[in-house]
Design an enzyme around this catalytic site. Sequence first.
Site, PDB file in Angstrom:
ATOM      1  N   PRO A 130       0.781  -1.250   0.000  1.00 27.15           N
ATOM      2  CA  PRO A 130       0.000   0.000   0.000  1.00 27.15           C
ATOM      3  C   PRO A 130       0.808   1.294   0.000  1.00 27.15           C
ATOM      4  CG  PRO A 130       0.044  -0.936   2.195  1.00 27.15           C
ATOM      5  CD  PRO A 130       0.760  -1.914   1.294  1.00 27.15           C
ATOM      6  N   CYS A 131       1.410   1.600  -1.122  1.00 27.59           N
ATOM      7  CA  CYS A 131       2.153   2.850  -1.237  1.00 27.59           C
ATOM      8  C   CYS A 131       1.238   4.063  -1.096  1.00 27.59           C
ATOM      9  CB  CYS A 131       2.937   2.890  -2.544  1.00 27.59           C
ATOM     10  SG  CYS A 131       1.949   2.627  -4.024  1.00 27.59           S
TER      11      CYS A 131
END
Length: 164
Positions: free
Chosen positions: A134-135
Amino acid sequence: MLKHHTIDTPAGPLTIVVGDTGGVRAAGFTAEVDELLPLIHPRLREDARPDADIGPVTGHVRSYFEGDRGALDRVVVEQRIDGEFIAHAWRVMREIKPGSPVTYSEFAQLSGRPAAIRAAAAACARNPVALFTPCHRVLRLDGSLGGYRWGLPVKRWLLDYEAA
């Protein structure tokens, strides 16, 4: 042979590319698989064919968008990069919990190199499996969004959804 499938989500179309073992090798908010294939490390890249059956990952994505914010933690990813820090940072990124975004500085610190803020940002930018690694949960120091390969409206939607 890689398989890919596009799922309609409230954040937009999400295309997912999986390997033979069902691990996600690429994912992004696009309907165009050709935007994803170059993101896969050359040693993991193969020909890809469309297939609606990409395994349990589809169910995990649906569960996530139906409210189970932890559903994506159960998805196996197959990421590879030449460079020890970014590979480590991707593993650390998967530990950032929904609703608890961090800044690039905090992410660098969590990754064990507090001064490596640019390298932490590079780990986000080079992430081939958006949503699963989850950037979107990494923000600028002032709390603003920063960048996101799939567009800031998608990043904002995901952050708002996870905060709810």
